[in-house]
Design a protein around this motif. Structure first.
Motif, PDB file in Angstrom:
ATOM      1  N   UNK A  55      35.238  37.010  20.514  1.00 25.85           N
ATOM      2  CA  UNK A  55      35.720  36.743  21.858  1.00 25.85           C
ATOM      3  C   UNK A  55      35.627  38.036  22.668  1.00 25.85           C
ATOM      4  N   UNK A  56      35.484  37.904  23.989  1.00 27.33           N
ATOM      5  CA  UNK A  56      35.567  39.115  24.808  1.00 27.33           C
ATOM      6  C   UNK A  56      36.522  38.907  25.975  1.00 27.33           C
ATOM      7  N   UNK A  57      37.066  40.020  26.438  1.00 26.05           N
ATOM      8  CA  UNK A  57      38.047  40.039  27.516  1.00 26.05           C
ATOM      9  C   UNK A  57      37.593  41.070  28.557  1.00 26.05           C
ATOM     10  N   UNK A  58      36.964  40.639  29.654  1.00 24.12           N
ATOM     11  CA  UNK A  58      36.546  41.621  30.665  1.00 24.12           C
ATOM     12  C   UNK A  58      37.754  42.246  31.348  1.00 24.12           C
ATOM     13  N   UNK A  59      37.558  43.450  31.844  1.00 20.74           N
ATOM     14  CA  UNK A  59      38.648  44.166  32.518  1.00 20.74           C
ATOM     15  C   UNK A  59      38.708  43.726  33.976  1.00 20.74           C
ATOM     16  N   UNK A  93      27.870  55.326  27.074  1.00 17.97           N
ATOM     17  CA  UNK A  93      26.952  54.524  26.275  1.00 17.97           C
ATOM     18  C   UNK A  93      27.534  54.133  24.923  1.00 17.97           C
ATOM     19  N   UNK A  94      28.478  54.917  24.415  1.00 17.02           N
ATOM     20  CA  UNK A  94      28.995  54.667  23.067  1.00 17.02           C
ATOM     21  C   UNK A  94      30.358  53.997  23.055  1.00 17.02           C
ATOM     22  N   UNK A  95      30.848  53.631  24.227  1.00 24.14           N
ATOM     23  CA  UNK A  95      32.151  52.977  24.310  1.00 24.14           C
ATOM     24  C   UNK A  95      32.064  51.791  25.260  1.00 24.14           C
ATOM     25  N   UNK A  96      32.753  50.713  24.901  1.00 23.43           N
ATOM     26  CA  UNK A  96      32.773  49.540  25.766  1.00 23.43           C
ATOM     27  C   UNK A  96      33.640  49.824  26.993  1.00 23.43           C
ATOM     28  N   UNK A  97      33.193  49.305  28.134  1.00 22.01           N
ATOM     29  CA  UNK A  97      33.912  49.505  29.392  1.00 22.01           C
ATOM     30  C   UNK A  97      34.535  48.188  29.852  1.00 22.01           C
ATOM     31  N   UNK A  98      33.713  47.195  30.101  1.00 24.41           N
ATOM     32  CA  UNK A  98      34.192  45.867  30.475  1.00 24.41           C
ATOM     33  C   UNK A  98      33.138  44.856  30.070  1.00 24.41           C
ATOM     34  N   UNK A  99      33.386  44.172  28.968  1.00 22.16           N
ATOM     35  CA  UNK A  99      32.384  43.287  28.369  1.00 22.16           C
ATOM     36  C   UNK A  99      32.550  41.868  28.911  1.00 22.16           C
TER      37      UNK A  99
END
Length: 382
Positions: A55-59, A93-99
């Protein structure tokens, strides 16, 4: 006697109609609850071939503690770990921001589509990306940072499909669902990371003119607190791939039509935009959809957020598969190997931005499923 016969025939007809109505109602698939979410609002869901669910949760303002998760014993757990889910401006690039979307492929990988645009802001430089995680090791194995040539200042990366048979490692197709600029399809060569933008600003990737959605008896418009109401106009969103990989399906969030375009033409930069546009064809009125899904039988499933429904395109015809108040804004759809269609019901239309700053969402949000007896389209390497 004649009168009695007529009354008997009328009663029989009414009984027959009632029985038919009950049969149609009974034929609707049963809605099953898979999981609930009491925190941030989810959008995307994907079911891996081995049954793992992500699952993903955008910011979008809910302050999600993590933006990608796996369902473990019914609970959302940060995936692949908490550290990757913590944004780092020094290393975007190596960390999720808002998926916005997660999609499992046929090579035992989870692909993460990071918009790098929290709260629909301009994408952060170097942060808009596709990330592949090996599901056997739960480690990132590939990161493709998308360049400014395809990620415009107005871009909002939305959903993605993969065909691993094309090129050295496959190709990805991504929708740009901009709500402030032009829509489009981004085509990415997975081996090289080279990306091109197609159908940018085309009539079929932009919001449909005159589109006015009505949900819960109310016209959906942007209604910010203290600001004027404006039309709900969001570009290309839903995306799917035919079972043979030859056609890409897509449609704007602000619209009810599904479009199809040959993938070979999308991938070929020698094909002009004019020629590509002429090759687009309509697959009919699916209803207003956020997400679609496709199966190995050639069917296309689509959410219908105006009517709390899931619809299906089968043998050239659209029909309603199930309609229920619980299907409150069906967002992303995913077909599992178990023959179920999974979808999030996240009440997106009840967010504060549509109601003068008042949050009308009622938790929990739900992950639901219905039996469709199809299998996912997983176009794996030759």
């Amino acid at each position: 006697m004649i009168l009695k016969s007529k009354l008997l025939l009328a009663a029989t007809a009414v009984a027959s109609l009632s029985a038919c109505a009950m049969t149609r109602e009974a034929a609707q698939p049963v809605i099953e609850q898979v999981a609930t979410f009491d925190g941030a609002m989810p959008t995307g869901v994907t079911v891996a071939p081995n049954g793992r669910i992500f699952i993903n949760f955008p910011q979008w303002g809910d302050n999600a503690p993590f933006t990608v998760a796996e369902l473990v014993d019914g609970k959302a757990v940060p995936y692949p770990d908490a550290a990757t889910n913590r944004p780092d401006p020094a290393d975007p690039a190596r960390h999720f921001i808002s998926v916005q979307s997660v999609v499992a492929d046929g090579a035992d990988r989870l692909w993460v589509l990071d918009t790098a645009a929290p709260n629909f802001s301009q994408p952060q430089a170097g942060g808009a990306k596709l990330v592949a995680i090996d599901l056997s090791t739960n480690r990132v194995v590939k990161t493709i940072v998308l360049p400014p040539s395809v990620v415009l200042p107005t871009t909002y990366l939305n959903d993605v499909r993969f065909d691993l048979r094309q090129g050295a490692e496959g190709v990805a197709y991504i929708t740009d669902s901009s709500n402030a600029g032009v829509g489009g399809i981004i085509v990415v060569d997975i081996a090289t990371g080279h990306a091109i933008r197609r159908l940018s600003g085309h009539a079929t990737t932009n919001p449909e003119p005159g589109f006015t959605p009505t949900i819960d008896g109310e016209v959906l418009m942007n209604r910010p607190a203290g600001g004027p109401a404006t039309p709900f106009a969001v570009a290309s969103d839903a995306i799917g791939l035919s079972a043979d990989g030859r056609m890409l399906y897509y449609g704007p969030l602000s619209g009810r039509t599904l479009h199809a375009v040959p993938t070979a033409m999308l991938r070929d930069p020698a094909v002009s935009e004019e020629e590509l546009g002429r090759a687009v064809r309509s697959m009919g009125r699916k209803g207003a959809s956020d997400g679609i899904a496709e199966d190995d039988k050639g069917r296309v499933f689509a959410g219908d957020y105006e009517n709390n429904a899931i619809r299906v395109f089968d043998r050239g015809t659209w029909s309603t598969l199930v309609s229920d108040p619980r299907i409150s804004w069906p967002d992303t759809l995913s077909i599992g190997a178990d023959g179920y269609l999974y979808f999030t019901a996240n009440q997106l239309h009840r967010q504060p931005g549509f109601h003068g700053g008042q949050d009308l969402r009622r938790k929990p949000y739900e992950l639901l499923r219905i039996k469709v007896s199809g299998a996912p389209v997983l176009l794996t390497a030759k």
